[in-house]
Enzyme design. Structure first.
Site, PDB file in Angstrom:
ATOM      1  N   GLU A 276      36.895  -5.614  12.626  1.00  0.00           N
ATOM      2  CA  GLU A 276      35.536  -6.173  12.634  1.00  0.00           C
ATOM      3  C   GLU A 276      34.602  -5.065  13.127  1.00  0.00           C
ATOM      4  OE1 GLU A 276      32.934  -9.784  14.598  1.00  0.00           O
ATOM      5  OE2 GLU A 276      34.197  -8.501  15.816  1.00  0.00           O
ATOM      6  N   HIS A 351      33.881 -17.757  12.100  1.00  0.00           N
ATOM      7  CA  HIS A 351      33.483 -18.547  13.273  1.00  0.00           C
ATOM      8  C   HIS A 351      32.198 -18.044  13.936  1.00  0.00           C
ATOM      9  CE1 HIS A 351      35.415 -15.000  14.771  1.00  0.00           C
ATOM     10  NE2 HIS A 351      35.002 -15.278  15.988  1.00  0.00           N
ATOM     11  N   ASP A 352      31.669 -16.905  13.474  1.00  0.00           N
ATOM     12  CA  ASP A 352      30.431 -16.358  14.054  1.00  0.00           C
ATOM     13  C   ASP A 352      29.225 -16.538  13.138  1.00  0.00           C
ATOM     14  OD1 ASP A 352      31.743 -15.328  16.298  1.00  0.00           O
ATOM     15  OD2 ASP A 352      32.185 -13.423  15.302  1.00  0.00           O
TER      16      ASP A 352
END
Ligand code: NOJ
Length: 577
Positions: A276, A351-352
Site C-alpha cells: 500500500e 476498508h479505507d
C-alpha cells in the site's frame, strides 16, 4: 448461524511462479464480516462459517485485514503483538483452522503486515519510552523545538500534520521528548534506519510464512524510509503541513524492500506481495514492482482515488465531481507504465474508501445493480490483479451517516473535531464525511434479511446499512442476474481466458464522457469491452472499436445485443478471433 471449526489440518498449496497474475483477491475486514459469538464484532469462526461462500464466488486469495493483538485505536492497524490474535477475533488456533479451511478450498491467504508503526502498547515501544533502554532508537524520539516550552503548541520538533489530524508528534512527559506518529498517537512510527528493527520484523514475517500463509499486504509500506525531519511550508490558513510529503517514497525505500524480500524469501517462496503506497508515483511503482529488483509484486496506488478531491487541497474531504475522462486517463497511464515491467493491482474500494458503487457508480435503486456490475467489468478487464472488497460483489452502498455520533472511525472523528475548530460549517463537514468516511465501507456484511443482516445475534459495533433487507448475499445467490453472479462470472472468465490476464491493453475513446471502451490482445485473440459508465443512454461510435461481426459475447449486463446503443450502465465483453 455459524459452525465452529473443529479440525486443524495443514494443507499445503502450490505457488507456481507468478500465480498471483491470474488470481482474484477478496479482502476481508474481520471486524465487519461475520460475528459468531454475539458480541457484535466479527471474528475468525465467523469467517470460517462463510468459506463456502468465498469458494462459490470463486476467489483465489483472501487478504485478511489485521486480526493481531491490538488496543484497537485504529481497528487493529495498531498492533501490540504481531504473533498473536486479538481475543476479540479469536485465537491463533482458530487462525490455523482458517488457513487450513481456505487451503482445503484452493484459496490462498495474504496477511496484513503493519510495520511502519506499532501500537504504543507494543512491548518494543513500552521499552523504548525509557531513554536509557537499548530500544530507545527503535522509534523516532526527538527533543522539543529549541527555545520552546516543551509540550506546548508549536514546540513539536517539526510542523507535520498526522494523517489522522493534529500534530504528528506526541510529547512524552517522562523523557521530555516527542515521538513521531504519522497516524494516531497510539501508532508510533518504527525507526527502520535501525538494523535491529528490520531484523525483528523479518523474523516475525518468516514466522508467519512458516505458519502457512501465502503473502503479505503491506500497510503504508512506502512510508518506512523517512527523509529529513524538517519543517515544511504550510498551505494558506494552516499551521501544519502533511507529513506524507516528507515521508513517502523515502531514500532507502527500495533498499529496505529488497532487503526484506531476500531476508524473508518473498520471491524465492513465490509469495504474493502488495504494497500500500499513498503518494506513490508511476516511477516508484515501476521500481518497486520490476521483478529484477526483487521488491514487491504490485502496489496500491492512490492516484485514481484522489481524483474527486481538490488537488493540493486540505485532504480527501474537499470534494469535487469526478470526471470520467480523467479517471480513464489515470488508469490508462498506469496500464502503459507497467506494461513492460511490473504489474498493476486493480481496486475501486477497500476498508479505507467509500463504497465503489456509491462513489464511481450510481447507488439509486434504478441503477445500483447495473452500475455495480459494470464497475466490476471495467475493473476486471484492465490488466492486473483485481481486489474485491467484502460486499462489493453484492453492490453494497455507502451508509451516509448523518450525525457524528454514528461514526466509530478515529480518522472521521478527529477530522470532525479539527474541521470544526478551524471554523468549517458543521453541515458541510458532516456532508463530506457522509460521502468520504471510511465507516461507509465498514458497516457489517449483509448476509440475509434477518435482524442485523445475519451479521450478529448481538448489537453490531457499527450499525448495519438499513438496505440489507433487499441487498444481501442470500438474495443475490438466489438471483441468477445478481451482482454476485456477475462477479462470479468475471472471476471465471479470468481463469478461462489468458487474454484477460496477459493481453496487451489499449484504451479507446479516452475523451468520451460516458463510454469506457478498451481492447486486450494476445496472439490472434482480441477482447473488446464497451461500458456505459453513466446513468443516461449512450452510443459507441462504430468506427472507434474493432468490428464486432462474429464476435462472441463473454459477459453482458443486459443480454447479448450487438447494437452499439447502450442503456445506462450497460456493459459487454466480446471475444474476437
Ligand atoms: C492504511 C490502512 O489501510 C488504514 O486502515 C490504517 O488506518 C493506516 N494505514 C494506518 O495503519
Amino acid at each position: 448461524m455459524t459452525s465452529e471449526p473443529t479440525q486443524t489440518t495443514v494443507v499445503s498449496v502450490d505457488r507456481p511462479t507468478d500465480w498471483w497474475k491470474s488470481a482474484v483477491v477478496y479482502q476481508i475486514y474481520p471486524r465487519s464480516f461475520a460475528d459468531s459469538n454475539g458480541d457484535g464484532t466479527g471474528d475468525l469462526p465467523g469467517i470460517f462459517s462463510h468459506l463456502d461462500y468465498l469458494a462459490q464466488l470463486g476467489v483465489d486469495v483472501v487478504w485478511l485485514s489485521p486480526v493481531y493483538a491490538s488496543p484497537m485505536d485504529d481497528n487493529g492497524y495498531d498492533i501490540s503483538d504481531y504473533q498473536d490474535v486479538d481475543p476479540i477475533f479469536g485465537t491463533l488456533e482458530e487462525l490455523d483452522l482458517l488457513i487450513a479451511g481456505l487451503h482445503q478450498r484452493g484459496i490462498k491467504i495474504v496477511m496484513d503486515l503493519v510495520v511502519n508503526h506499532t501500537s504504543d502498547e507494543h512491548p518494543w515501544f513500552i521499552e523504548s519510552r525509557d531513554p536509557d533502554s537499548p530500544k530507545r532508537d527503535w522509534y523516532w524520539w526527538r527533543p522539543p523545538r529549541p527555545g520552546s516550552e516543551p509540550g506546548t503548541e508549536g514546540a513539536e520538533p517539526t510542523n507535520w500534520e498526522s494523517a489522522f489530524h493534529g500534530s504528528a508528534w506526541q510529547f512524552d512527559e517522562r523523557s521530555g521528548e516527542y515521538y513521531l506518529h504519522l497516524f494516531s498517537a497510539k501508532q508510533p512510527d518504527l525507526n527502520w534506519e535501525n538494523p535491529e528493527v528490520r531484523r525483528a520484523i523479518y523474523d516475525m514475517m518468516k514466522w508467519w510464512v512458516d505458519r502457512g500463509i501465502d503473502g503479505f499486504r503491506m500497510d503504508v509500506i512506502n512510508l518506512i524510509s523517512k527523509d529529513e525531519l524538517t519543517d515544511g511550508e504550510p498551505p494558506p490558513g494552516r499551521t501544519r503541513v502533511s507529513c506524507f510529503s516528507f515521508t513517502a517514497n523515502g531514500p532507502r525505500l527500495d533498499e529496505f524492500l529488497s532487503e526484506m524480500n531476500a531476508a524473508v524469501g518473498l520471491d524465492a517462496r513465490n509469495l504474493l506481495t502488495v504494497g500500500e503506497m499513498p503518494g506513490s508515483t508511476i516511477e516508484t511503482a515501476r521500481r518497486a514492482t520490476d521483478p529484477a529488483n526483487h521488491e514487491l509484486n504490485m502496489v496500491f496506488t492512490f492516484e485514481h482515488v484522489s481524483l474527486d478531491m481538490v488537488p493540493g487541497g486540505s485532504g480527501k474531504y474537499d470534494l469535487v465531481p469526478l470526471s470520467l475522462p480523467a479517471l480513464k486517463k489515470n488508469l490508462d497511464e498506469w496500464q502503459q507504465a507497467l506494461a513492460d515491467v511490473g504489474w498493476n493491482s486493480l481496486y475501486w474500494d477497500n476498508h479505507d474508501q467509500p463504497r465503489a458503487v456509491s462513489r464511481f457508480g450510481d447507488d439509486s435503486p434504478e441503477h445500483r445493480e447495473n452500475s455495480a456490475k459494470t464497475l466490476g467489468t471495467v475493473q476486471h478487464m484492465h490488466k492486473g490483479t483485481p481486489y474485491i472488497y467484502q460486499g462489493e460483489e453484492l453492490g453494497m452502498t455507502n451508509s451516509y451517516f448523518t450525525a457524528i455520533e454514528h461514526y466509530r472511525d478515529i480518522e472521521a472523528i478527529n477530522y470532525h473535531a479539527s474541521a470544526i475548530s478551524l471554523g468549517l460549517e458543521v453541515e458541510a463537514v458532516l456532508h463530506s464525511l457522509s460521502i468520504k468516511s471510511r465507516d461507509n465501507a465498514r458497516t457489517p456484511m449483509q448476509w440475509d434479511d434477518s435482524s442485523h443482516a445475519g451479521f450478529t445475534d448481538g448489537i453490531p459495533w457499527l450499525p448495519v446499512n438499513p438496505n440489507y433487507v433487499t441487498i444481501n448475499a442470500a438474495a443475490a445467490i438466489e438471483d441468477p442476474n445478481s451482482v454476485f453472479h456477475h462477479f462470479r462470472k468475471l472471476i471465471e472468465l479470468r481463469h478461462d481466458h489468458a487474454v484477460i490476464v496477459h493481453g496487451r491493453f489499449e484504451l479507446l475513446l479516452p475523451d468520451h464522457e460516458q463510454i469506457w471502451a478498451l481492447t486486450r490482445s494476445l496472439d490472434d485473440q482480441v477482447l473488446v469491452m464497451i461500458a456505459n459508465c453513466s446513468s443516461e443512454p449512450a452510443s459507441v461510435p462504430p468506427e472507434a472499436i474493432p468490428a464486432l461481426a462474429g464476435a462472441r459475447v463473454l459477459l453482458a449486463t443486459h443480454g447479448d445485443s450487438t447494437t452499439l446503443n447502450l442503456e445506462p450502465w450497460e456493459s459487454r465483453i466480446y471475444l474476437l478471433g
